[in-house]
Design a protein around this motif. Sequence first.
Motif, PDB file in Angstrom:
ATOM      1  N   ASN A 111     -36.846  -9.541 -93.213  1.00 23.91           N
ATOM      2  CA  ASN A 111     -37.176 -10.044 -91.885  1.00 23.91           C
ATOM      3  C   ASN A 111     -36.593  -9.087 -90.857  1.00 23.91           C
ATOM      4  OD1 ASN A 111     -38.528 -12.650 -92.354  1.00 23.91           O
ATOM      5  ND2 ASN A 111     -36.638 -13.129 -93.426  1.00 23.91           N
ATOM      6  N   GLU A 117     -37.155  -9.114 -83.584  1.00 18.96           N
ATOM      7  CA  GLU A 117     -37.893 -10.365 -83.703  1.00 18.96           C
ATOM      8  C   GLU A 117     -38.134 -10.981 -82.322  1.00 18.96           C
ATOM      9  OE1 GLU A 117     -38.151 -13.672 -87.096  1.00 18.96           O
ATOM     10  OE2 GLU A 117     -36.155 -13.485 -86.236  1.00 18.96           O
ATOM     11  N   SER A 157     -39.750 -17.345 -93.009  1.00 24.60           N
ATOM     12  CA  SER A 157     -40.112 -15.986 -92.624  1.00 24.60           C
ATOM     13  C   SER A 157     -40.462 -15.926 -91.140  1.00 24.60           C
ATOM     14  CB  SER A 157     -41.320 -15.513 -93.442  1.00 24.60           C
ATOM     15  OG  SER A 157     -42.490 -16.180 -93.017  1.00 24.60           O
ATOM     16  N   THR A 158     -40.701 -14.730 -90.689  1.00 20.34           N
ATOM     17  CA  THR A 158     -41.113 -14.520 -89.302  1.00 20.34           C
ATOM     18  C   THR A 158     -42.452 -15.213 -89.032  1.00 20.34           C
ATOM     19  OG1 THR A 158     -39.899 -12.448 -89.204  1.00 20.34           O
ATOM     20  CG2 THR A 158     -41.661 -12.722 -87.602  1.00 20.34           C
TER      21      THR A 158
END
Length: 175
Positions: A111, A117, A157-158
């Motif tokens: 990730n 992110e 997860s993303t």
Amino acid sequence: KVEDGKVIAEDSPLVKAVKHGYVLVIDEIDKAPINVTCILKSLVETGEMWMSDGRKIVSSDVDVDESNEKIIKTHPGFRIVVLANRHGFPFLSNDFFASMGHLFACSSIDNPEADSEIKLLQQYGPNVDIKMIKKLVNAFSELRSMADTSKISYPYSTREVVNIVKHLNKYPDEN
């Protein structure tokens, strides 16, 4: 496909990629049925693949009669990128790496780091408050840590946090 009431055969994305030298990206290959991965394995391993319509894909270095419409010569630029989940719970899919991993240059992709992110999520949710995005990134980081230490079983997860941000962007008045 159907055009003007007539059925017209059209090459699949795989065949188009083979013919024109495109990069074919196959996502979640681990969820494909075994018969599909066996056929793909044949193409990757030997450069050859028979198709249900009688045509055959052959390697770019094979001498063939170019006028034979039953033979499709692989373009030298053709590449395949496959994406797969790791084998085991919670994915419950085929063990792609055991059957075909040796045919590919495999990489494990973690990730993204928090800053990356956040930037990614801002692209999906330009109208979502940055404070909310940071809270979500921190929460998902904690969930991932818990999965790494087996406190929870699902490795978030993303993809999941992207879907939350897209929802918040589309429905800003929801709490």
